[in-house]
Scaffold this motif. Structure first.
Motif, PDB file in Angstrom:
ATOM      1  N   GLN A 313      43.089  59.249  44.434  1.00  0.00           N
ATOM      2  CA  GLN A 313      43.918  58.041  44.382  1.00  0.00           C
ATOM      3  C   GLN A 313      45.325  58.314  44.892  1.00  0.00           C
ATOM      4  N   ALA A 314      45.850  59.480  44.573  1.00  0.00           N
ATOM      5  CA  ALA A 314      47.186  59.842  45.055  1.00  0.00           C
ATOM      6  C   ALA A 314      47.179  59.968  46.572  1.00  0.00           C
ATOM      7  N   ILE A 315      46.132  60.572  47.123  1.00  0.00           N
ATOM      8  CA  ILE A 315      46.008  60.712  48.573  1.00  0.00           C
ATOM      9  C   ILE A 315      45.957  59.337  49.226  1.00  0.00           C
ATOM     10  N   TYR A 316      45.147  58.458  48.656  1.00  0.00           N
ATOM     11  CA  TYR A 316      45.025  57.102  49.195  1.00  0.00           C
ATOM     12  C   TYR A 316      46.374  56.406  49.206  1.00  0.00           C
ATOM     13  N   ARG A 317      47.101  56.479  48.091  1.00  0.00           N
ATOM     14  CA  ARG A 317      48.397  55.784  47.992  1.00  0.00           C
ATOM     15  C   ARG A 317      49.389  56.299  49.023  1.00  0.00           C
ATOM     16  N   VAL A 318      49.450  57.605  49.195  1.00  0.00           N
ATOM     17  CA  VAL A 318      50.422  58.184  50.125  1.00  0.00           C
ATOM     18  C   VAL A 318      50.137  57.736  51.553  1.00  0.00           C
ATOM     19  N   VAL A 319      48.892  57.804  51.966  1.00  0.00           N
ATOM     20  CA  VAL A 319      48.539  57.399  53.335  1.00  0.00           C
ATOM     21  C   VAL A 319      48.764  55.900  53.516  1.00  0.00           C
ATOM     22  N   TYR A 320      48.308  55.115  52.560  1.00  0.00           N
ATOM     23  CA  TYR A 320      48.431  53.657  52.653  1.00  0.00           C
ATOM     24  C   TYR A 320      49.895  53.227  52.756  1.00  0.00           C
ATOM     25  N   HIS A 321      50.718  53.688  51.822  1.00  0.00           N
ATOM     26  CA  HIS A 321      52.119  53.260  51.808  1.00  0.00           C
ATOM     27  C   HIS A 321      52.912  53.905  52.943  1.00  0.00           C
ATOM     28  N   GLY A 322      52.514  55.088  53.365  1.00  0.00           N
ATOM     29  CA  GLY A 322      53.193  55.715  54.497  1.00  0.00           C
ATOM     30  C   GLY A 322      53.032  54.903  55.767  1.00  0.00           C
ATOM     31  N   ILE A 323      51.811  54.397  56.022  1.00  0.00           N
ATOM     32  CA  ILE A 323      51.569  53.595  57.220  1.00  0.00           C
ATOM     33  C   ILE A 323      52.240  52.232  57.099  1.00  0.00           C
ATOM     34  N   ILE A 324      52.123  51.603  55.931  1.00  0.00           N
ATOM     35  CA  ILE A 324      52.785  50.306  55.721  1.00  0.00           C
ATOM     36  C   ILE A 324      54.281  50.430  55.988  1.00  0.00           C
ATOM     37  N   SER A 344      56.642  43.788  52.663  1.00  0.00           N
ATOM     38  CA  SER A 344      55.730  44.624  51.892  1.00  0.00           C
ATOM     39  C   SER A 344      55.056  43.806  50.802  1.00  0.00           C
ATOM     40  N   PHE A 345      55.794  42.779  50.266  1.00  0.00           N
ATOM     41  CA  PHE A 345      55.192  41.905  49.260  1.00  0.00           C
ATOM     42  C   PHE A 345      54.029  41.131  49.864  1.00  0.00           C
ATOM     43  N   GLN A 346      54.242  40.593  51.074  1.00  0.00           N
ATOM     44  CA  GLN A 346      53.173  39.856  51.732  1.00  0.00           C
ATOM     45  C   GLN A 346      52.008  40.762  52.059  1.00  0.00           C
ATOM     46  N   ALA A 347      52.294  42.005  52.439  1.00  0.00           N
ATOM     47  CA  ALA A 347      51.224  42.949  52.771  1.00  0.00           C
ATOM     48  C   ALA A 347      50.300  43.149  51.585  1.00  0.00           C
ATOM     49  N   GLU A 348      50.889  43.265  50.383  1.00  0.00           N
ATOM     50  CA  GLU A 348      50.062  43.429  49.191  1.00  0.00           C
ATOM     51  C   GLU A 348      49.305  42.141  48.885  1.00  0.00           C
ATOM     52  N   LYS A 349      49.955  40.988  49.109  1.00  0.00           N
ATOM     53  CA  LYS A 349      49.306  39.717  48.819  1.00  0.00           C
ATOM     54  C   LYS A 349      48.146  39.448  49.773  1.00  0.00           C
ATOM     55  N   MET A 350      48.193  40.058  50.971  1.00  0.00           N
ATOM     56  CA  MET A 350      47.105  39.854  51.920  1.00  0.00           C
ATOM     57  C   MET A 350      45.768  40.295  51.346  1.00  0.00           C
ATOM     58  N   GLU A 351      45.795  41.357  50.546  1.00  0.00           N
ATOM     59  CA  GLU A 351      44.557  41.837  49.944  1.00  0.00           C
ATOM     60  C   GLU A 351      43.946  40.750  49.064  1.00  0.00           C
ATOM     61  N   ILE A 352      44.796  40.049  48.285  1.00  0.00           N
ATOM     62  CA  ILE A 352      44.304  38.976  47.420  1.00  0.00           C
ATOM     63  C   ILE A 352      43.766  37.843  48.272  1.00  0.00           C
ATOM     64  N   ALA A 353      44.528  37.483  49.310  1.00  0.00           N
ATOM     65  CA  ALA A 353      44.128  36.358  50.146  1.00  0.00           C
ATOM     66  C   ALA A 353      42.804  36.619  50.826  1.00  0.00           C
ATOM     67  N   GLU A 354      42.648  37.813  51.385  1.00  0.00           N
ATOM     68  CA  GLU A 354      41.419  38.108  52.111  1.00  0.00           C
ATOM     69  C   GLU A 354      40.226  38.185  51.177  1.00  0.00           C
ATOM     70  N   SER A 355      40.467  38.647  49.939  1.00  0.00           N
ATOM     71  CA  SER A 355      39.357  38.728  49.001  1.00  0.00           C
ATOM     72  C   SER A 355      38.839  37.343  48.645  1.00  0.00           C
ATOM     73  N   ILE A 356      39.742  36.335  48.705  1.00  0.00           N
ATOM     74  CA  ILE A 356      39.316  34.962  48.461  1.00  0.00           C
ATOM     75  C   ILE A 356      38.535  34.433  49.655  1.00  0.00           C
ATOM     76  N   ALA A 357      39.067  34.725  50.859  1.00  0.00           N
ATOM     77  CA  ALA A 357      38.438  34.206  52.070  1.00  0.00           C
ATOM     78  C   ALA A 357      37.249  35.023  52.515  1.00  0.00           C
ATOM     79  N   GLU A 358      37.073  36.206  51.946  1.00  0.00           N
ATOM     80  CA  GLU A 358      36.024  37.114  52.389  1.00  0.00           C
ATOM     81  C   GLU A 358      34.655  36.582  52.007  1.00  0.00           C
ATOM     82  N   PRO A 359      33.658  36.643  52.921  1.00  0.00           N
ATOM     83  CA  PRO A 359      32.331  36.137  52.577  1.00  0.00           C
ATOM     84  C   PRO A 359      31.672  36.993  51.516  1.00  0.00           C
ATOM     85  N   THR A 360      31.123  36.349  50.497  1.00  0.00           N
ATOM     86  CA  THR A 360      30.392  37.062  49.463  1.00  0.00           C
ATOM     87  C   THR A 360      28.912  36.961  49.758  1.00  0.00           C
ATOM     88  N   GLU A 361      28.107  37.472  48.845  1.00  0.00           N
ATOM     89  CA  GLU A 361      26.660  37.432  49.038  1.00  0.00           C
ATOM     90  C   GLU A 361      26.170  36.005  49.204  1.00  0.00           C
TER      91      GLU A 361
END
Length: 641
Positions: A313-324, A344-361
């Motif tokens: 999880q630490a590795i993921y956070r460092v790479v993710y936030h480093g690129i952002i 950066s606030f919008q970048a985090e909110k994009m995850e929520i938005a896409e999860s709503i718009a993302e096709p489910t089963e």
């Protein structure tokens, strides 16, 4: 009673062990080059012939070996890198298992020439299948040269699994590139069949090494990354979202100077770019991570490319936030892409938005009934709701910035489309830019479907990307690009089975990378079925004689990259899936894009055509076209309940 267990002889065990370390010529080159790096070399030259199957040579100017060490290096598990099992938990060298050289020697004719600075002559060994055939001295420069001939000559079963010369050469080329990126202070030279394919300056500057390998044009399209957190330091470069490749070949992750393949790292890169990426391709990323060697385990596989992290999880956070951070620090939005700049606030909110718009089963293309417009009912028009997430649904509007600019308005292709589509969009470019056009209804905005009481009323446009419509008491948001994409896709699917081609009056020359060129030449029958006719015009150049009839010449390279990306992911693609992939690309690149202003009449026609398609709720890529909000959901958004 007779024993059935046999202790294998040394020659057999060596050949079996070699299979774990030496899978193909590229893995052989990797092991020898890593030994040269561990020897302190500042210059390494690699030469191959016939894809490495007949000849490979690695020469370095490192410390060299004494005569005694030269004889020891061909013995399994003889190494200078570790002394005890405790050393495995803090590995700083690239090699440490003592298996590479004896494994290579066991399945080839190996020649070793090595000399230390204090020695007058070099030690020269000739080995045949792991056995010393000759041992003498000769004059040579300080360092070591390893020559491998006739790889797998004594293991024909393994040799038959090798690919074509082009494929094997490409794997070696890719490996050397990654090694050079991992060690910018070393001068690398790669010679393939007498031609220099890769050369780096070795001046220690990573950006210069990237320019040496990928060219100065790409070096101008990347941004530096520097980030520290959780006792992990990351630095390197990432590319603009528009700089894409059909495979992960442009994504290199280095941990403590070791090339690694780790899904956590790749996922962090992918999520950092998130909605900024077009529909296909992988962005450029060259990342160096430095951390405590005790926090990683490199002793997972003999090839040493797999790695385990104690804190993923630490590795993921460092790479993710480093690129952002690298992308967000650019002064102007156009520096990273055509999409609007996001916080950066919008970048985090994009995850929520896409999860709503993302096709489910329940919202995938295959799950919708094959209904025609006349049979639409209230139930068939109601979209599956994002249960439990409605309070976050408003974040979908921040997603508009992420999708803007992903699709291009292809006026030329649209003019060749059906008359129905021409009727809808022939005034978009002429009238759409008029300041008052978007808000003035030119015809009755009410849409009535034949044989049904359902009524859609288009109300307007948001962010020049989404159509807002009303049906009954419910509110609908429609992605205009995805909607037109679905319309075009169904039109194409109703044509003949084989993709129609258009002959080009003059040949178009398209540059592709070496990895894709291999696919394009070896799988040419697949591309022929999709409407492409071409021939090789150079090492990385195609001469295009015919292309799919609805494809613009400016989109040839992108369409080929999209198909190659799918072939990289699926080695045995289904013919129907390949046709779908190609049609989806054509549909996308000919559709209206985010940013095109539509008037009410055009919105009405778009919705009418959309509901005459088989699956109006998802685009050909499986993403949702429509979001629905009931009065109850709207009340929750405004905290009225």
């Amino acid at each position: 009673m007779n024993s059935i267990i046999t202790i294998l002889d040394e020659a057999t065990t060596n050949k079996i062990a070699a299979g774990e370390v030496v899978e193909r010529p590229a893995s052989c080159v990797k092991e020898l080059v890593e030994n040269a790096i561990d020897a302190g070399a500042s210059a390494i030259e690699i030469e191959i012939a016939d894809g490495g199957q007949s000849y490979m040579r690695v020469t370095d100017n490192g410390c060299g070996m004494s005569a005694d060490d030269a004889h020891k290096c061909i013995i399994r598990h003889a190494t200078s890198k570790i002394r005890s099992v405790e050393d495995i938990y803090a590995i700083s060298s690239l090699g440490f298992r003592g298996e590479a050289v004896p494994s290579i020697a066991a399945v080839s004719h190996l020649q070793i020439t090595t000399r230390q600075a204090e020695d007058t002559f070099a030690t020269h060994l000739l080995l045949d299948g792991g056995k010393v055939a000759a041992d003498d001295q000769m004059g040579a420069a300080v360092g070591t040269t390893m020559e491998v001939r006739d790889l797998f000559y004594n293991t024909p079963a393994r040799k038959k699994f090798l690919k074509s010369e082009r494929t094997e050469s490409g794997k070696i080329n890719e490996m050397i590139i990654k090694l050079a990126l991992a060690h910018p202070s070393i001068e690398f030279t790669f010679i393939n069949n007498g031609r220099t394919a890769v050369h780096t300056g070795g001046n220690g500057q990573l950006l210069d090494t990237i320019a040496n390998i990928y060219g100065t044009a790409l070096a101008k399209e990347i941004f530096p990354v520097t980030y520290d957190a959780d006792d992990i330091h990351i630095e390197g470069y990432v590319g603009k979202p528009s700089v894409l490749k059909s495979s992960r070949a442009w994504q290199t992750c280095i941990v403590n100077h070791r090339i690694v393949h780790n899904l956590v790292l790749f996922k962090a890169i992918e999520n950092a770019y998130h909605a900024m990426l077009p529909k296909s391709g992988y962005p450029f990323a060259m990342l160096h991570l430095q951390m405590d060697p005790a926090s990683i385990d490199v002793n997972v596989h003999p090839a040493k490319t797999e790695i385990k992290f104690s804190e993923e999880q630490a590795i993921y956070r460092v790479v993710y936030h480093g690129i952002i951070q690298a992308l967000m620090q650019q002064e102007k939005p156009e520096q990273i892409a055509t999409v609007p700049h996001i916080s950066s606030f919008q970048a985090e909110k994009m995850e929520i938005a896409e999860s709503i718009a993302e096709p489910t089963e329940s919202t995938t293309a295959s799950s919708f009934p094959e209904t025609r417009p006349a049979s639409f009912t209230q139930e068939s028009l109601d979209l599956p709701e994002a249960k439990g997430r409605v309070s976050e649904a408003h974040d979908v509007f921040s997603y508009a910035g992420g999708v803007a600019g992903h699709a291009e308005w292809n006026h030329e292709a649209a003019s060749r489309a059906t008359k129905q589509e021409e009727h809808v969009f022939n005034e978009i470019l002429d009238q759409g830019s008029a300041s008052g056009a978007a808000g003035v209804p030119q015809t009755d905005p009410v849409i009535v479907f034949e044989g049904d009481d359902s009524v859609f009323i288009p109300l307007g446009q948001v962010a020049e990307c989404f159509i807002i419509a009303k049906k009954g008491q419910d509110l609908y948001i429609i992605d205009q690009h995805a909607a037109h994409e679905r319309i075009r896709y169904d039109t194409f699917c109703n044509r003949v089975e084989k993709m129609p081609s258009q002959q080009l009056l003059t040949a178009e020359f398209v540059e592709v990378d070496a990895e894709d060129m291999t696919l394009l030449l070896e799988r040419q029958e697949i591309f022929d079925d999709l409407g492409y006719v071409y021939s090789e015009a150079g090492p990385n150049t195609l001469r295009m004689q015919a292309i799919p009839s609805d494809l613009k010449t400016s989109d040839i390279a992108g369409s080929l990259r999209d198909i190659c990306k799918f072939l990289h992911e699926d080695k045995e693609p289904d013919k129907a899936e390949m046709r779908h992939r190609s049609l989806a690309y054509l549909s996308c690149h000919g559709a209206i894009k985010a940013g095109n202003i539509l008037n009410i009449r055009q919105m009405k026609q778009l919705l009418e055509d959309l509901f005459h398609t088989d699956k109006p709720f998802v685009c050909p890529h499986g993403r949702p076209i429509i979001l629905r909000f009931t009065p109850e959901e709207l009340a929750k958004l405004f905290k009225r309940t």
